[in-house]
Design an enzyme around this catalytic site. Structure first.
Site, PDB file in Angstrom:
ATOM      1  N   SER A  13       5.425  -0.600  -7.360  1.00  0.00           N
ATOM      2  CA  SER A  13       5.488  -1.970  -7.810  1.00  0.00           C
ATOM      3  C   SER A  13       4.512  -2.322  -8.926  1.00  0.00           C
ATOM      4  O   SER A  13       4.678  -3.351  -9.586  1.00  0.00           O
ATOM      5  CB  SER A  13       5.215  -2.892  -6.622  1.00  0.00           C
ATOM      6  OG  SER A  13       3.891  -2.717  -6.153  1.00  0.00           O
TER       7      SER A  13
ATOM      8  N   LYS B 150      -2.967  -6.427 -12.056  1.00  0.00           N
ATOM      9  CA  LYS B 150      -1.686  -6.686 -11.402  1.00  0.00           C
ATOM     10  C   LYS B 150      -1.700  -8.132 -10.885  1.00  0.00           C
ATOM     11  O   LYS B 150      -2.730  -8.608 -10.392  1.00  0.00           O
ATOM     12  CB  LYS B 150      -1.508  -5.702 -10.238  1.00  0.00           C
ATOM     13  CG  LYS B 150      -0.123  -5.695  -9.602  1.00  0.00           C
ATOM     14  CD  LYS B 150      -0.060  -4.610  -8.515  1.00  0.00           C
ATOM     15  CE  LYS B 150       1.317  -4.502  -7.884  1.00  0.00           C
ATOM     16  NZ  LYS B 150       1.372  -3.440  -6.853  1.00  0.00           N
TER      17      LYS B 150
ATOM     18  N   SER C 189       2.730   2.515  -4.804  1.00  0.00           N
ATOM     19  CA  SER C 189       2.894   1.524  -5.875  1.00  0.00           C
ATOM     20  C   SER C 189       1.929   1.649  -7.054  1.00  0.00           C
ATOM     21  O   SER C 189       2.108   0.980  -8.070  1.00  0.00           O
ATOM     22  CB  SER C 189       2.781   0.109  -5.303  1.00  0.00           C
ATOM     23  OG  SER C 189       4.017  -0.292  -4.767  1.00  0.00           O
TER      24      SER C 189
END
Lengths: 483, 121, 494
Positions: free
Chosen positions: C152, C77, C176
């Protein structure tokens, strides 16, 4: 109306730890700009703080020396405000649970008293801004340059209660605090280098019972003299304003050393809103009684206690204060000489008088850089006591010892300064002098006492100054009365 | 009071009626908040954000009605205390000056450069 | 040609039946095929990946084996800092930012031999539940490109689901990792707070953020977590003690396990019927497999969402203060420092981030601090107490991971509150700091994945994985995304 000033001081002390408060960067070394930095103290995305245990030990030393209570579970908070030299735009500091609370410091000087300590808390220092262009001051600068080497150096803030009533008291408090911090060995405590910094909160009211006036914060004082001057100026300014029925505005003012005045900045809109909250990157601290007693046991003798001890030894209070306040080598010299048998009063006298003068004359900063040791001083004082050295000879010996020529006896001998204080030897010389000056001797016998001086002078001439003049005078007087 | 279910599970679980806490009205001086947060927003944006924040806050502000007397606050999920480092200089995480200044929008010599400050804080 | 799981690949690499270069090419081929449709990555490090793969093959050839992930491509990420590899956190304010250091998890992955495929898309600073808040455009769901991948960590979830990486790391502040894993039909794990170092994770809400794996299988998640989870002297909130190896109880089944179903979670009003049906079918299946099930009451979790939307913005308002145009990132000039900072931040932050920074600043400001932030931290304690009480009755708690399956792009962008509801089932674990995992268990009527959440008490990862792997086995869900080489992925957008 009799105006009364109410003053509180906030003191920032930079700790002299090896590494910074929350990262392993060097905290002590002067380096090229922006070289003692890492992701943590530069506030890079993703970096996290890890607190320095030694900094906590040191703030506890300060707090305990200031008679504070230690908080069992102190907490680090984030103090949020934007400033270019504050990398995270929040400072890790403490809010309602500082490490130390509720202490006091006894302050001497012309107006002695006890100054309440509200709190002592741990935080981190900011970087340094240099304002370029204009006149170098913040207003009118064209741009600023930033160096983050200082960012994250451990900083302890000591906040007094509003207990001070005069500029002189403020100065005395500042000086006593500096001594304390030095004695604790936690900071370099150099004002001129900013490792100890004072801010003053000053307000004026119409009398001791009147409600507190509007307070003004003064910053930028980098000597005790400017601290005293700035507070004096500010008290005057506020008193003048109030006597003219004007109002004091709550603001931060900066001391301008050259102008000898405080200058207002832009008036802040309301008070700052720092939005304190516990720093979620740090877990709570837990200071158990064992940790506290360990620190307490390691405290050195504090300046006040040392002054009292010296006074109890018979040292004059002013001299005791001078010894404690002076360069640490001097007090060491004094203590060593006394341990070796020197009289405390005389030793203090010599250390604070002749030794300081001799060092100054030789432009030497610290007595520890010289050949003068406690044993040399004790020996010197002993020789004076035995009448082996005259006052001027003793000063000369001291100069020689400081210059590294050897111990006091050695220097006195090498420089041929030892007095003739042997009665038999002196009596012989006196007989010679009396024989050479029969006229003066008979006038002395007739009662002209001032002729003792003349005859002693003759003895000194014959001994090329090495006779003990006191002893010679006494012997002559004795001889003249014994018909 | 603990109901153990046999199958089939579906539909057997008690549907909870959400606790209806009273909504609370909140006054936001959004321009002041934006100034505190150093966000230079247009009047129009301030309006929009002000309205959205207002709505959200009025929703979440209902928790004010929950009785939390005697409840301590959680600031850390694990009961850890006293995590320190020893006072040692570690160079491995240190950065070379080029690393430090490489990403800077503006520099002068070894320094970061910024427009002048309005006031000292 | 299907992409192997990490465990399979690691075995095959050591057997010599595949090469790391082959694996890397396979991954890059997938990227070439579908990335244009999905936009799961912000940076693909093709050169780094190929060079690393060649090195790994060389190492295998020479009999060197530096760690369990040697030669395995992993996606990160883009809020995990990577030395010399651009890291943006999905924000314009960090566009072009190249960190000078590796996050601790990245260091650990490299030390275990992993290869970095690239940096995956995310909602800006991890704030969002759909990856639509990325400053660099949204990611799409590989199961249906009209749909969001969740967020996310939507980029990592989509990349793993679509076979563009064997595994990935995400971060989970309110769901997330788990919610996008649920929407993309993969496994996603939020470990116990403090068991994985946050050093180098660009902070959103420090007391809630936790890094975790996104993988095709539970065993893969265990393997990744074994690599990244260890005490870290650079993170003082990291758990300093030994814990039971997270994979210690894999394969022990469900016999004797007490499974709690929270009425507030399992039967929450907003849960879609297909999700609810699949969830209860799985609960029944668990009973048949030997688990005891019971209903538990978690009255305070109702308020979790509110507490979360005060705590997270408050912490983020301070965490994001460092983005000021002084030392790195975007600068918009101004006459004064203050003006420069205010312009840089207003221009650099997107709407969701701006909204949360404003919200958090307000919640902490004078006069409101106690009523909002202070009260939220106390409600958090109530939730922890609720969960502690529940765990005296049961060993694990289960719920759907997300009340809904993947929703359409744009569906919730105008309604922040509706978007926030996506996290209602995942937030309690963050507030309590407990571990939780998503396991895909089936598809809804639109052929979109449904996720099942297993929650466990703090530090009980081994137990959580024991149950998660049993659920995985019971579900028998094929995590392979339907892919037609001639038409690409399903969905309206090409």
């Amino acid at each position: 109306m009799s105006w009364e000033a109410v003053i509180g001081l906030e003191t920032h002390v930079e700790l002299s730890t090896e590494s910074k408060m929350f990262c392993g960067c060097p905290a002590r070394f002067e380096s090229e700009p922006n070289t003692n930095v890492c992701p943590v103290c530069l506030g890079l995305p993703g970096a996290l703080p890890v607190p320095n245990r030694e900094a906590i030990n040191r703030i506890m030393r300060i707090g305990l020396a200031l008679n504070c209570s230690i908080t069992r579970q102190p907490v680090f908070h984030r103090k949020n405000y934007f400033y270019a030299d504050l990398p995270k735009n929040y400072q890790i500091s403490q809010f309602d649970l500082p490490v130390c609370v509720d202490g006091f410091l006894e302050v001497g000087g012309t107006d002695p008293g006890r100054v309440g300590i509200e709190r002592v808390h741990q935080e981190e220092d900011t970087g340094k801004s240099t304002h370029m262009g204009g006149d170098g001051r913040i207003s009118g600068a064209e741009y600023s340059l930033l160096d983050f080497n200082r960012s994250g150096v451990p900083l302890v803030e000591i906040v007094t209660r509003p207990d001070l009533r005069s500029a002189a008291q403020a100065r005395a408090y500042g000086q006593e605090l500096k001594l304390l911090v030095e004695a604790l060995g936690v900071s370099d405590a150099r004002l001129e280098e900013g490792s100890i910094r004072f801010d003053a909160n000053v307000s004026v009211r119409s009398g001791p019972e009147a409600p507190l006036g509007t307070k003004v914060e003064i910053k930028n004082m980098n000597s005790f003299r400017s601290l005293e001057r700035a507070v004096t100026y500010e008290i005057g300014r506020q008193t003048h304003l109030l006597s003219q029925e004007g109002t004091v505005v709550m603001e931060t003012r900066h001391w301008d050393e050259e102008a000898g005045a405080t200058r207002g900045g832009r008036v802040k809109e309301g008070s700052s809103d720092y939005r304190y909250f516990p720093d979620p990157d740090l877990v709570p601290m837990e200071i158990d009684p064992a940790w506290e007693s360990h620190i307490r046991a390691s405290l050195p003798e504090l300046p006040a206690a040392r002054r009292t001890r010296y006074e109890q030894m018979g040292v004059d209070p002013t001299m005791a204060a001078t010894l404690v306040a002076g360069e640490s080598g001097l007090a060491g010299l004094f203590e060593e000489a006394v341990n070796l048998g020197a009289g405390p009063s005389q030793a203090a006298n010599w250390v604070t008088g002749e030794v300081v003068a001799a060092l100054r004359k030789a432009s030497i900063n610290s007595v520890t850089e010289t050949g003068l040791t406690g044993s040399a001083l004790a020996e010197l004082l002993e020789m004076i006591g035995q009448g082996k050295l005259s006052g001027s000879a003793a000063r000369e010996v001291l100069t020689g010892v400081i210059a590294g020529e050897g111990g006091s006896g050695q220097v006195a001998a090498a420089r041929d300064l030892i007095q003739i204080s042997d009665t038999e030897m002196l009596a012989e010389v006196i007989e010679e002098v009396l024989a050479a000056h029969p006229d003066e001797f008979s006038r002395l016998q007739g009662g002209e006492q001032k002729l003792v001086g003349f005859l002693v002078g003759q003895v000194m001439r014959r001994t090329r100054g090495k006779a003990d003049p006191k002893l010679a005078g006494a012997l002559i007087a004795e001889r003249s009365s014994a018909r | 009071m603990w109901t153990v279910f046999c199958e089939p599970w579906a539909g057997r679980v008690t549907k909870q009626t959400p606790v209806n806490l009273p909504s609370v009205s909140v006054e936001i001086d959004i321009a002041h908040v934006a100034r505190l947060a150093r966000l230079d927003l247009s009047e129009e944006d301030l309006d929009t954000y002000g309205r959205q924040c207002q709505e959200l806050l009025e929703h979440v502000a209902r928790i004010q009605a929950i009785d939390t007397t005697g409840i301590s606050s959680t600031s850390h999920p694990l009961p850890l205390t006293n995590r320190f480092r020893e006072d040692e200089v570690t160079t491995e995480s240190g950065l070379g000056r080029q690393d430090v200044l490489d990403q800077a929008p503006d520099t002068e010599g070894p320094y970061f450069r910024v427009p002048p400050a309005l006031e000292e804080d | 040609m299907s992409i192997p799981s990490i465990v399979e690949a690691a075995r095959a690499l050591r057997e010599g039946s595949i090469t790391s270069v082959g694996l890397a090419r396979q991954v890059l081929y997938r990227i070439a095929m579908v990335e244009a449709q999905l936009h799961a990555f912000l940076t693909v490090d093709t050169d780094g990946l190929m060079a690393g793969a060649e090195e790994a093959d060389q190492a295998f050839a020479e009999g060197r084996d530096i760690g369990p992930l040697q030669g395995i491509p992993i996606a990160l990420k883009d809020n995990l800092t990577t030395r010399n590899l651009e890291t943006t956190a999905g924000s314009k304010i960090l566009s072009g930012y190249v960190p000078p250091y590796d996050a601790t998890v990245v260091k650990r992955l490299r030390q275990a031999g992993a290869l970095i495929v690239g940096k995956t898309n995310l909602d800006e600073f991890a704030m969002g539940s759909s990856t639509e808040n990325s400053a660099f455009g949204p990611t799409r769901n590989p199961w249906n490109t009209d749909r969001v991948p969740g967020g996310s960590s939507g980029g990592s979830a989509a990349a793993v689901a679509a076979g563009m990486s064997l595994g990935g790391l995400g971060s989970d502040t309110g769901g997330s990792i788990r919610q996008p894993a649920s929407l993309c039909g993969v496994v996603g794990v939020k470990p116990t707070y403090g068991t994985v170092s946050r050093y180098g994770l660009i902070a959103f809400a420090s007391s809630l953020d936790q890094i975790g794996p996104i993988t095709h299988t539970v065993a893969d998640a265990v393997l990744l977590l074994e690599v990244i989870g260890a005490p870290d002297p650079l993170d003082s909130t990291s758990y300093p003690h030994e814990m039971e190896p997270v994979g210690a109880r894999l394969g022990r089944g469900l016999e004797g396990i007490r499974v709690g179903v929270a009425s507030q979670l399992g039967g929450a009003e907003a849960v879609e019927p297909d999700v609810e049906a699949a969830f209860f079918q799985m609960v029944s299946a668990m009973e048949r497999a030997g688990a005891t099930t019971l209903e538990v009451d978690l009255p305070s979790t109702e308020q979790g969402l509110s507490a979360y939307y005060l705590i997270a913005p408050a912490e983020c308002s301070a965490n994001l203060a460092r983005f000021d145009g002084v030392r790195y990132g975007l600068r918009v000039n101004g006459d004064t420092t203050e003006q420069m900072m205010s312009r840089s931040r207003a221009d650099g932050f997107g709407p969701e981030v701006t909204r949360r920074v404003l919200l958090g600043t307000f919640a902490l400001s004078a006069g409101y601090h106690e009523a909002f932030y202070g009260q939220a931290q106390k409600v958090r304690t109530l939730i922890r107490e609720d969960l502690a009480r529940a765990y005296r009755q049961c060993d694990v708690l289960v719920s759907p991971t997300s009340p809904t399956t993947a929703f359409r792009l744009g569906d919730r962008t105008d309604n922040p509150l509706a978007m926030y509801m996506s996290d209602v089932l995942t937030i309690p674990s963050n507030l309590a700091g407990h571990p939780a995992a998503n396991i895909p268990i089936g598809l809804d009527r639109h052929d979109l994945p449904i996720g099942f959440q297993v929650m466990a008490p703090a530090l009980e990862e081994a137990l959580m994985f024991q149950v998660a792997s049993a659920v995985e086995e019971l579900a028998g869900f094929d995590t392979t995304v339907p892919f037609d080489p001639s038409h690409g992925l399903r969905g309206g957008v090409r």
